[in-house]
Structures are given as C-alpha cells and as structure tokens.
Design a protein around this motif. Structure first.
Motif: not given
Lengths: 313, 299
Positions: B91-108
C-alpha cells in the motif's frame, strides 16, 4: 525501583537524543531535495573517529598508520565541535560527488539513493583502511567530563555523567537548530527552499547554497551523534554508524518525513521504547525500532507528526 | 582468476539482481530481497542439518533430489512470507515502501540472530554437500538463472508483464484502465521473493555455512546496485549488473584493502556516467528483439 526506572528513562532519553540527531540530519536533506542521504550512517562513524583522533587517541596496529596519533589531545568539547565541523565538510563533499551531478542532469531521485550509499561505502572503507577494524575506547584522561565525577547521584539513582552530558548536548543541538530554522533569515530561506525551490529561487534565494547548507548541517549532526556515542560507549569499528543510520531512518518515518518536531519526538520515543526492553530480550532490541516503524507505516503512513499530502494528478 | 566458485557467486548475484528487478518492473522499489534470501537459506540449512528430515547419508553426502526439494521449499516459504507481508507494505509508495522493506530485512536478520534454533551469531555450519565440487552448483545456478530469465522474457508478452509495465509508467492510469494494481504488484513481489528464497537455499549449501549476516542491509545495497548499474529497463540489465559487480571485488583482490573503496566509487560514479545502466534502452534497440522487451516507444 523508582531509581531504576529513572536510570532507564535517562538512558532511553540519551540514546533517543542521538537517534533524533541522525533523523534531523535526514530531515534537513529530505526537506530541501526530497531524497534520503544514505551516507548519513558513514558520517556518523566518521564523527566518532575524528573526535577520537582529536582527543589524542592512537591508531591501532591494523590501520595503515599504526600507532600514529596527534602529539597532544584536545579537550572533549573542542574535539566534539571540530569533529562535527569536519563531518559537515565531508557531507558537503558527498553532496558535490553523489548528489550534484545527478541534480544537474535532472536524473531520477532513486539514483541519488544508490550514489549516496556508494559514498557511504567509500567513507566506511577508507576509515577501515586508515584506522583498522578494531574497536577503540576514548582516552579518558583528557578531562572529557571537565572534572565532574564519572557517576552522579540524582534522587538516589546512579547516573553516568556522560549520559547526562549526551542528553544536554543533543538537546542543545536540537533546540538550537529548531530556533535557527524558525527565527533566522538563513533558516527561513532554507524552509522556503524546502517548501518550493523554484519560487524561492525567484524570490532571490540561492537554493543551491541552501542545499549545500542543509548537507553541512546534516553531516555535522551525524558527526555529533557519532562522537557522543563513541564517548559514552566506544567505537566498535568503522561500521558502527550504519546501524545508527538505519535506526535514524526508522525514526525519520516514525516522526513523518520532513518534519522537524516529528524527528525529535520520534527519536525520544524510539530511545525510550528500546530502554524499556527487558534485559532477557536484549537481543531483540535492534528489531524493536523496525517493528514500531512497520506498525506506524501501516497505520499512519504520513508518520506521527507528518503532514498528509495529497497526490495531484 | 575466475574459477567455478566465483562463477557460482556471479550467477547467484544475477539471480538476486532479477529478484530486485521484478518488483521494480512494476514500479515498486523493494529492498526486501535479502530478507527472502535469508529465509530461503535458513530453511535449507535447517532442513539439511538440525532438522535433518531430508536425510544426509551416513557418508556425509547429500542427495541431489533433496537439494532440489529444498530449493522448492525455500522459494515457497519466501513466497508465502511475501504474500503475507506484501498485502501490508505494497500500500506504501516510493521511499516509504523502500524503508518498510529495509525494516523487514532488519527484522528478519534480528530474528535469525535470536531464534533458539538458528545458531545465533555463528549460525549453522557444516551444511552437507550434494556435489563433490563447484561444477554441480554451477550447473544448478545456471539452470535457475536461465529459468528465471526465461520467465522474465515471457512476462513481456504476457498480460501480467504488460500490466506491470503499465503500473510502472502510471499506476493511477493503469488502475483506471481496469488493471487490478494490487494483485499485479503483489504477484511481482511474490515472484521476487521466490527467486530470492530459491537462491538462498542454493547459496546455503554452496557456502557450507549460513548466518544472519547473509541477509543484511548491505545486501540490499549491493543487489540494488546490480539493477541500477546493469539497467532496470530489461531483465538482461540486472543479470549483467549482478555478474559484473559480484566479480568486481574478487577481480580487485590484487589491489588489497582498497578494493571496497573502489567498489564504492563504482557505485557512486556508475549512475552519474550511465544513468540508464549498462544495458540501456538505446543498447537494447541496437540489439533488436533479443533479450529485451523493446516495447514500442511512444511517438
């Protein structure tokens, strides 16, 4: 019980202050250019190492200059300011190399993400070559705490003086920056460029100069943060800033992209939340920032204090 | 200088480049590839050592069939995770999506570091080898790459690929034309995760050890660089970028410590010198139809 809580809260506020510094650095650049400077974490490391060197710390045996060090150490506060200035200047260099050429071509903003990451990789690895990969503890004898005892007793709680100092410096930097942005001509010009670069340019503001200023300030904030963390904990290696850079990113979104009060509130919130993680689960602490970020992004994508913007078609 | 081992790494790099490319082909900047790579690798490492359901033989060997099963399972687990997470983050776009996916990487990454059965900071080691030398891995990686490249190539003529391109050009307009943008973006995200998870499962065996560092934020950076430097307009771009940039630090090994600085400089200067990547639209036009979508340019 109360003492322990006080201690925890102060620790949280101190690291929260550092997160706020990093996030403010991102905010300054984001508000004028609409891009994120991913070299921020590397500048954070750089600040820590500069302070260490200026205080008379010696380079370890794994570096290219083993055993080298300045003949005399500066007091902590002076080293801190000089290191912040040095990180600011390197941030300017990063802008010249990684951002300016793309802006001149009107390239996609996505590319700046890559080039700034590349600049961060260069910086961190240069540090590693020069200083080695080993950790450093700051020289304590150069009167860092200006004669204050290492531990203060406040209301029955044992508080490390450096934590208090850290909180004070962060607060001073944050308040100073906010006032400057709000009141001074330069701050107003910067905010005008953030609002609308073209109109600001038409009104006679040199927006290029403002972009450079934003980079210098953001680099200085990162350098300040790195120095403070180095002093209160240690320098575990050139990569240590990257983790803070990532958490700053989480704080940035938590507070709302481009919002100064948001970055400050987000930083404090994140620091306190981390401090309240019980010791048994300390391994998971690093994930907390990102879990909160995840929740916020999903519930309120514009951040806690961000402005809701409407996309025009 | 280039031995089979390096070739396997290069092919894995190309696969990860494609994993970043797939969401980007639908206009979504996702940096989650390392998270899915880590999930696939961890599953393979667990299945072949601690949980040992796929039975290493007594001689220390490992059946190739079990490896293939692990590749499928690694891809499936990563794909399932993407399906769950994608519904939320896309649902997120652009840089928000990028940062959310970085968050996923860190959580994993933190999860793999702290879960009781993934071996902590050391990770899982002595992962059994289905092949006696690198050439077996080379063949497997090559088959995976050809398969993924073929799917990407096919996409360009399929409704799904055309819908992805439409969303990339203008998401709002694509939605107005009746494209189910959420479903298309989610499909691209899941495909990306399957590619990364499968590559992770293969990499775990190839590397012989697996830990949380395999899927860190650094990998987000390097894999994105594969796509940006290789070119994000056709699937050939990330393949070329992945092959070259994986080889580069190894080829630079003779210059010693400076190699990572040079690697960083390449990442800084690449987008400045070649903003559209090595496999640029102009180059593709010259190559003709081969390996390219060559969509008709608007007049």
């Amino acid at each position: 019980m109360i003492e322990a809580l006080l201690q925890t809260l102060l620790n949280g506020a101190a690291s929260g202050g550092v997160y706020a510094l990093v996030a403010l650095g991102y905010t300054l650049v984001f508000s004028v250019l609409g891009v994120i400077n991913f070299a921020q974490g590397a500048l954070f490391s750089l600040g820590g190492y500069l302070t260490y060197l200026l205080m008379g710390g010696r380079i370890g045996v794994n570096g290219a200059l083993p055993g080298w060090g300045l003949p005399a150490g500066l007091p902590f506060w002076l080293a801190l300011l000089l290191a912040a200035a040095g990180s600011g200047l390197v941030a300017l260099l990063v802008e010249r190399v990684a951002f300016a050429p793309l802006r001149r071509r009107g390239a996609e903003p996505l590319l700046a993400l890559i080039t700034s990451l590349g600049a961060g990789v260069v910086l961190v690895n240069l540090l590693q070559i020069l200083m080695g990969a080993e950790g450093y503890a700051f020289p304590q004898e150069s009167g860092a705490l200006a004669g204050l005892p290492e531990v203060l007793m406040i209301g029955g709680a044992r508080i490390r003086t450096i934590q208090l100092l850290l909180l004070l410096v962060c607060s001073a930097a944050v308040v100073g920056l906010s006032l400057w942005l709000e009141r001074s001509r330069g701050g107003q010009a910067l905010r005008a460029v953030a609002e609308d670069a073209t109109t600001a340019q038409l009104l006679g503001i040199n927006s290029d100069a403002m972009v450079r200023l934003a980079f210098v300030l953001s680099g200085a904030l990162a350098g300040l943060g790195g120095s403070l963390i180095g002093m209160s904990v240690s320098l575990p290696g050139p990569y240590f800033g990257i983790g803070y850079g990532l958490k700053g990113l989480a704080v940035l979104v938590l507070g709302g992209l481009g919002s100064v009060p948001g970055a400050i509130a987000g930083g404090l919130l994140m620091g306190l939340a981390e401090a309240l993680v019980p010791a048994e689960a300390s391994g998971w602490r690093d994930a907390l920032a990102f879990a909160i970020l995840f929740a916020v992004l999903l519930l309120r994508p514009s951040g806690l204090l961000g402005r809701r913007t409407v996309d025009k078609v | 200088m280039i031995d089979n081992g390096l070739l396997v790494q290069m092919l894995l790099g190309a696969l990860l480049g494609l994993s970043v490319y797939l969401p980007l082909a639908a206009g979504q900047l996702s940096l989650a590839t390392p998270a899915f790579y880590a999930v696939g690798g961890t599953l393979a490492a667990l299945l072949s050592t601690r949980w040992s359901v796929l039975g290493a033989t007594a001689a220390g060997g490992f059946p190739v069939l079990s490896l293939l099963l692990e590749l499928v399972l690694g891809g499936a687990l990563a794909g399932t995770l993407a399906l769950l997470v994608g519904r939320l983050v896309l649902r997120l776009r652009g840089i928000y999506l990028a940062i959310a996916t970085i968050a996923l990487v860190e959580i994993v990454r933190v999860a793999i570091l702290n879960l009781p059965f993934t071996g902590g900071a050391i990770g899982i080691f002595s992962i059994p080898q289905p092949f006696t030398d690198a050439s077996g891995y080379l063949l497997t990686a090559l088959i995976l790459l050809v398969l993924t490249g073929w799917i990407c190539q096919r996409l360009d003529t399929m409704p799904l690929g055309r819908a992805m391109a439409a969303i990339r050009d203008d998401e709002l307009a694509a939605g107005c034309m009746g494209i189910d943008t959420t479903r298309v973006k989610l499909t691209a995200f899941v495909l990306s995760a399957v590619v990364a998870g499968t590559s992770g499962a293969l990499a775990a065996h190839f590397l012989n050890t697996w830990n949380a560092r395999q899927g860190s934020f650094d990998v987000s950076i390097t894999t994105l660089a594969f796509v940006i430097l290789g070119g994000s307009r056709a699937w050939l771009g990330p393949v070329v970028g992945g092959l070259l940039l994986t080889a580069l630090p190894e080829l630079l090994r003779p210059v010693g410590d400076v190699r990572l600085v040079l690697f960083g400089l390449v990442i800084v200067l690449g987008p400045v010198l070649a903003p559209r990547g090595l496999v640029s639209p102009e180059l593709l036009e010259r190559l003709g139809r081969w390996g390219s979508p060559t969509r008709e340019q608007k007049p």
